[in-house]
Motif scaffolding. Structure first.
Motif, PDB file in Angstrom:
ATOM      1  N   ILE A 216       0.759  -1.131   0.088  1.00 23.97           N
ATOM      2  CA  ILE A 216       0.012  -0.005   0.144  1.00 23.97           C
ATOM      3  C   ILE A 216       0.825   1.252   0.248  1.00 23.97           C
ATOM      4  N   GLU A 217       2.252   1.197   0.349  1.00 21.01           N
ATOM      5  CA  GLU A 217       2.995   2.367   0.240  1.00 21.01           C
ATOM      6  C   GLU A 217       3.238   2.664  -1.047  1.00 21.01           C
ATOM      7  N   HIS A 218       3.101   1.969  -2.061  1.00 21.94           N
ATOM      8  CA  HIS A 218       3.207   2.567  -3.411  1.00 21.94           C
ATOM      9  C   HIS A 218       2.006   3.440  -3.863  1.00 21.94           C
ATOM     10  N   TYR A 219       0.964   3.614  -3.085  1.00 23.05           N
ATOM     11  CA  TYR A 219      -0.134   4.364  -3.366  1.00 23.05           C
ATOM     12  C   TYR A 219      -0.070   5.496  -2.394  1.00 23.05           C
ATOM     13  N   ASN A 220       0.664   5.933  -1.747  1.00 27.08           N
ATOM     14  CA  ASN A 220       0.652   6.931  -0.623  1.00 27.08           C
ATOM     15  C   ASN A 220      -0.563   7.001   0.210  1.00 27.08           C
ATOM     16  N   VAL A 221      -1.257   6.032   0.586  1.00 28.50           N
ATOM     17  CA  VAL A 221      -2.441   6.018   1.164  1.00 28.50           C
ATOM     18  C   VAL A 221      -2.198   5.427   2.612  1.00 28.50           C
ATOM     19  N   GLN A 222      -2.839   6.100   3.534  1.00 27.27           N
ATOM     20  CA  GLN A 222      -2.797   5.526   4.858  1.00 27.27           C
ATOM     21  C   GLN A 222      -4.080   4.815   5.188  1.00 27.27           C
ATOM     22  N   PRO A 223      -4.010   3.359   5.577  1.00 23.71           N
ATOM     23  CA  PRO A 223      -5.371   2.639   5.729  1.00 23.71           C
ATOM     24  C   PRO A 223      -5.559   2.683   7.215  1.00 23.71           C
ATOM     25  N   ASP A 224      -6.733   2.284   7.746  1.00 21.17           N
ATOM     26  CA  ASP A 224      -7.128   2.136   9.025  1.00 21.17           C
ATOM     27  C   ASP A 224      -6.775   1.011   9.663  1.00 21.17           C
ATOM     28  N   MET A 225      -6.775  -0.060   8.831  1.00 17.64           N
ATOM     29  CA  MET A 225      -6.118  -1.394   9.514  1.00 17.64           C
ATOM     30  C   MET A 225      -5.337  -1.912   8.296  1.00 17.64           C
ATOM     31  N   VAL A 226      -4.534  -2.948   8.763  1.00 19.57           N
ATOM     32  CA  VAL A 226      -3.763  -3.615   8.041  1.00 19.57           C
ATOM     33  C   VAL A 226      -3.489  -5.271   8.459  1.00 19.57           C
TER      34      VAL A 226
END
Length: 362
Positions: A216-226
């Motif tokens: 997900i780091e490739h998308y520069n998005v911070q999720p709420d859970m991983v």
């Protein structure tokens, strides 16, 4: 009694290689479906696990121990989440995330993707799309809805104030090694924030392999859970659900989750990944398989799928005969999830061997 009489019987492994009972050697380019990221029988890890066996193996979840602290410290070098909940597998990590989403939001609807795979327990199976995994186990958990992967308009229509969470793989594994489009991931993030829903990113298969710790780091998005599992402890069962919100004690737990042995293996695995810069090197070792029977090679780093114009199943057995272990991801995709310790030269051999099999070379 055996259910696997016709299957290859493996008896030992070392590095990127495994051996069968007849002494034949194979380059293991599937690594337990992405589990053996440090390869087989890593000497440093084996020694530390043996030491831990003589020290402390289990401690109930009501206790803390230094091995858990060590695992969390190593994990915090890669990611920034406030809470981590331990289980024993990726499936359990997903199951926890689904529970937490409903508990935290007070809502029931979970949106997942077509062609997604999140596990085989009832909650994770309900989020999994493929009929062959679900058939015969109904009724599954209610409240799940599937939308087409990478379809922005479908996401806009589906995600509402009734949605508790959206769960997505940055690269679909069982779905054919298909990366999410940047617009799609960012749309999911925007829509979940607008509708007070949570974004769950399933990194059970994609973590470590794409050149970054999390895909997900490739998308520069911070999720709420991983959710994480598979290679996190290089073969010792463990799963982790990462969140930025707390779940009250007693609402979720696991008898074996976060036990000292698994935590020590996790801490050591992460330390080796970090010290040897294996994650960063994954991109350098990536390959592209070409040929008349190949439509494309897709994925990132060392999570690769070779999409063919015909069924891929027959080539799995053919490659096994050439000393290469792979499996499929969908009917027409050869899947590669090799150990991160594999060399560039070994990956080039994998490429040449696959291309030879596709071209009918003996």
């Amino acid at each position: 009694m055996s259910l696997y009489k016709k299957r290859l019987k493996l008896v030992r492994g070392k590095g990127v290689y495994v051996w069968d009972e007849e002494g034949n050697r194979y380059l293991d380019a599937i690594a337990g479906i992405g589990v053996a990221i440090l390869g087989h029988s890593n000497e440093r890890l084996a020694s530390i696990i043996a030491e831990q066996m003589e020290k402390l193996v289990v401690a109930g979840p009501m206790f803390n121990h230094e091995e858990k602290e060590e695992a969390l410290e190593e994990l915090s070098r890669f990611v920034s989440f406030e809470y981590a909940y331990f289980g024993n597998s990726g499936t359990e990590a997903v199951e926890a995330a689904l529970k937490f989403a409903r508990f935290y939001t007070g809502k029931k609807e979970i949106i997942a993707m077509t062609k997604a795979f999140h596990g085989r327990t009832f909650g994770s199976l309900s989020a999994t799309w493929k009929k062959k995994y679900r058939e015969g186990f109904g009724p599954l958990v209610p409240g799940f809805k599937h939308i087409p992967f990478n379809n922005v308009e479908a996401a806009k229509e589906a995600i509402t104030k009734e949605t508790a969470a959206v769960i997505v793989e940055p690269i679909q594994g069982e779905g054919g090694i298909v990366p999410a489009k940047e617009e799609f991931i960012k749309t999911l993030r925007d829509l979940t924030e607008e509708n007070d829903a949570l974004l769950i990113v399933d990194e059970v298969q994609s973590a470590f392999r794409t050149g970054k710790f999390l895909a997900i780091e490739h998308y520069n998005v911070q999720p709420d859970m991983v959710t994480m599992g598979k290679g996190l402890a290089n073969g010792i069962p463990i799963g982790v659900t990462l969140t930025n919100f707390d779940v009250p004690r007693g609402k979720h737990g696991s008898t074996f989750g976060g036990n000292p042995l698994a935590c020590k293996a996790m801490a050591t695995t992460l330390r080796i990944l970090r010290e040897e810069k294996l994650i960063e090197k994954a991109s350098e070792k990536s390959i592209t398989v070409t040929g008349d029977k190949v439509i494309m090679t897709r994925g990132k780093g060392l999570m690769l799928g070779i999409l063919l114009r015909e069924s891929a199943g027959k080539y799995v057995e053919m490659l096994q005969g050439k000393g290469l272990l792979v499996n499929t991801a969908g009917s027409r995709v050869i899947r590669l999830l090799p150990p991160l310790i594999i060399t560039k030269e070994q990956m080039l051999w994998v490429k040449e061997t696959i291309e030879g099999a596709l071209n009918g070379n003996q």
